[in-house]
Design a protein around this motif. Structure first.
Motif, mmCIF file in Angstrom:
data_model
loop_
_atom_site.group_PDB
_atom_site.id
_atom_site.type_symbol
_atom_site.label_atom_id
_atom_site.label_comp_id
_atom_site.label_asym_id
_atom_site.label_seq_id
_atom_site.Cartn_x
_atom_site.Cartn_y
_atom_site.Cartn_z
ATOM 1 N N GLU A 163 -74.861 -13.281 -47.266
ATOM 2 C CA GLU A 163 -73.853 -13.268 -48.352
ATOM 3 C C GLU A 163 -74.035 -12.039 -49.237
ATOM 4 N N LYS A 164 -75.284 -11.738 -49.525
ATOM 5 C CA LYS A 164 -75.576 -10.583 -50.391
ATOM 6 C C LYS A 164 -75.196 -9.273 -49.706
ATOM 7 N N VAL A 165 -75.424 -9.212 -48.406
ATOM 8 C CA VAL A 165 -75.057 -8.007 -47.648
ATOM 9 C C VAL A 165 -73.554 -7.756 -47.804
ATOM 10 N N LEU A 166 -72.770 -8.829 -47.692
ATOM 11 C CA LEU A 166 -71.311 -8.691 -47.826
ATOM 12 C C LEU A 166 -70.928 -8.273 -49.243
ATOM 13 N N GLU A 167 -71.673 -8.814 -50.209
ATOM 14 C CA GLU A 167 -71.412 -8.455 -51.615
ATOM 15 C C GLU A 167 -71.597 -6.937 -51.812
ATOM 16 N N GLY A 168 -72.668 -6.409 -51.231
ATOM 17 C CA GLY A 168 -72.935 -4.960 -51.351
ATOM 18 C C GLY A 168 -71.861 -4.130 -50.664
ATOM 19 N N LEU A 169 -71.381 -4.634 -49.520
ATOM 20 C CA LEU A 169 -70.321 -3.905 -48.810
ATOM 21 C C LEU A 169 -69.029 -3.912 -49.645
ATOM 22 N N ALA A 170 -68.784 -5.046 -50.307
ATOM 23 C CA ALA A 170 -67.586 -5.130 -51.161
ATOM 24 C C ALA A 170 -67.711 -4.146 -52.332
ATOM 25 N N LEU A 171 -68.921 -3.983 -52.826
ATOM 26 C CA LEU A 171 -69.144 -3.028 -53.926
ATOM 27 C C LEU A 171 -68.827 -1.595 -53.468
ATOM 28 N N ILE A 172 -69.261 -1.274 -52.250
ATOM 29 C CA ILE A 172 -68.922 0.054 -51.704
ATOM 30 C C ILE A 172 -67.393 0.180 -51.635
ATOM 31 N N GLU A 173 -66.750 -0.848 -51.085
ATOM 32 C CA GLU A 173 -65.290 -0.752 -50.866
ATOM 33 C C GLU A 173 -64.530 -0.599 -52.178
ATOM 34 N N ARG A 174 -65.021 -1.283 -53.224
ATOM 35 C CA ARG A 174 -64.339 -1.140 -54.527
ATOM 36 C C ARG A 174 -64.435 0.299 -55.022
ATOM 37 N N HIS A 175 -65.602 0.897 -54.846
ATOM 38 C CA HIS A 175 -65.787 2.255 -55.381
ATOM 39 C C HIS A 175 -65.071 3.317 -54.562
ATOM 40 N N ILE A 176 -64.945 3.089 -53.271
ATOM 41 C CA ILE A 176 -64.244 4.097 -52.448
ATOM 42 C C ILE A 176 -62.759 3.761 -52.326
ATOM 43 N N LYS A 177 -62.366 2.684 -52.965
ATOM 44 C CA LYS A 177 -60.964 2.211 -52.916
ATOM 45 C C LYS A 177 -60.479 2.105 -51.467
ATOM 46 N N GLY A 178 -61.371 1.610 -50.618
ATOM 47 C CA GLY A 178 -61.009 1.363 -49.220
ATOM 48 C C GLY A 178 -60.912 2.615 -48.354
ATOM 49 N N ASP A 179 -61.253 3.786 -48.919
ATOM 50 C CA ASP A 179 -61.100 5.039 -48.170
ATOM 51 C C ASP A 179 -62.482 5.607 -47.783
ATOM 52 N N PRO A 180 -62.851 5.545 -46.495
ATOM 53 C CA PRO A 180 -64.196 5.980 -46.071
ATOM 54 C C PRO A 180 -64.497 7.452 -46.355
ATOM 55 N N ASP A 181 -63.471 8.209 -46.721
ATOM 56 C CA ASP A 181 -63.719 9.623 -47.012
ATOM 57 C C ASP A 181 -64.158 9.880 -48.452
ATOM 58 N N ARG A 182 -63.997 8.881 -49.308
ATOM 59 C CA ARG A 182 -64.325 9.107 -50.726
ATOM 60 C C ARG A 182 -65.808 8.891 -50.993
ATOM 61 N N TYR A 183 -66.270 9.467 -52.106
ATOM 62 C CA TYR A 183 -67.648 9.204 -52.558
ATOM 63 C C TYR A 183 -67.618 8.053 -53.564
#
Ligand SMILES: N[C@@H](CCC(=O)N[C@@H](CS)C(=O)NCC(=O)O)C(=O)O
Length: 250
Positions: A163-183
């Motif tokens: 569950e925590k692993v998914l939480e961390g992935l969601a945190l990444i996605e929020r910051h990159i706004k779903g775009d793998p090219d962003r920092y």
């Protein structure tokens, strides 16, 4: 200087990868010294009064813990800076680095929950030492038991770690706004990106990392099923993209 800059490590430790990435990014020459899991504590205690790796020896200075190493390197080698000098972005990078350091614990527990017991895991851990087969065969079961105990590899804890692993992935996605090219913060690589990408790397096994000794395609069906959604997610793609674009190696 390169002779006196030594990173003591376990090759497959994702916290050690975080320090390697930072050293490489700054173009600071170093050599690695692999320590045997278990007896490593004698060295880490003596050198830095801690139980974990990485430990960096830089000339006369010794620094233990990947976060302390990160701030030490920023202070003494400020070129190619990875932490904004001031403002909101600085605060964000500092916070995200701390958050992903904590998620790293869950990534490790969840991943070991999936793969501990596979010969490839112990190969990745022990191959750098070129041990005689007999010695390796003695160390493998002891090390597997030690890992299970030390990192809490029990079904209930592994499930909670997922569950925590998914939480961390969601945190990444929020910051990159779903775009793998962003920092994660701003428009260039920071310590937050290095922390997130290296601490999640064991799940993606980017080419050229120690985890590519355990390629996805060779994993059992059940492991592939667990990892596939992560590989497909924007955050998983982001980790792979950061490795492709930003993981320079000296
Ligand atoms: N907070 C530490 C965590 C490092 C860590 O957990 N290292 C693990 C390997 S991934 C370790 O050395 N474990 C051995 C032990 O605890 O004895 C850091 O950022 O350096």
């Amino acid at each position: 200087m390169s002779q006196t800059r030594i990173l003591y490590q376990f090759p497959i430790s994702h916290y050690c990868e975080k320090s390697r990435w930072q050293l490489d990014h700054k173009g600071l020459p170093y050599v690695t010294r692999n320590l045997l899991p278990g007896p490593h504590r004698v060295r880490t205690r003596l050198m830095a009064n801690i139980d974990t790796l990485p430990v960096l020896r830089d000339g006369k200075r010794t620094i233990g813990d990947s976060t302390k190493i990160a701030y030490y390197l920023e202070k003494y080698y400020p070129h190619d800076s990875l932490i904004p000098a001031a403002g909101d972005d600085r605060q964000k990078v500092i916070e995200l680095e701390q958050q992903f350091d904590r998620y790293g614990i869950y990534v490790r527990r969840w991943m070991y929950g999936l793969v501990l017991g596979q010969a490839a895991v112990m190969d990745a851990m022990f191959d750098p030492f070129h041990l005689p087969k007999f010695i390796k065969s003695l160390l493998v079961p002891i090390t597997e038991r030690g890992i299970a105990q030390l990192y809490g590899i029990r079904p209930d804890k592994v499930a909670a770690a997922g569950e925590k692993v998914l939480e961390g992935l969601a945190l990444i996605e929020r910051h990159i706004k779903g775009d793998p090219d962003r920092y994660l913060v701003g428009d260039k690589l920071t310590l937050a990106d290095i922390a997130a990408a290296s601490l999640y790397a064991p799940l993606l096994a980017p080419p050229g990392t120690p985890w590519d000794m355990m390629p996805f395609e060779q994993q059992p069906e059940s492991v592939q099923q667990a990892l596939q959604p992560i590989r497909d997610s924007a955050a998983g793609q982001w980790v792979l993209r950061r490795y492709q674009k930003d993981r320079v190696r000296l």
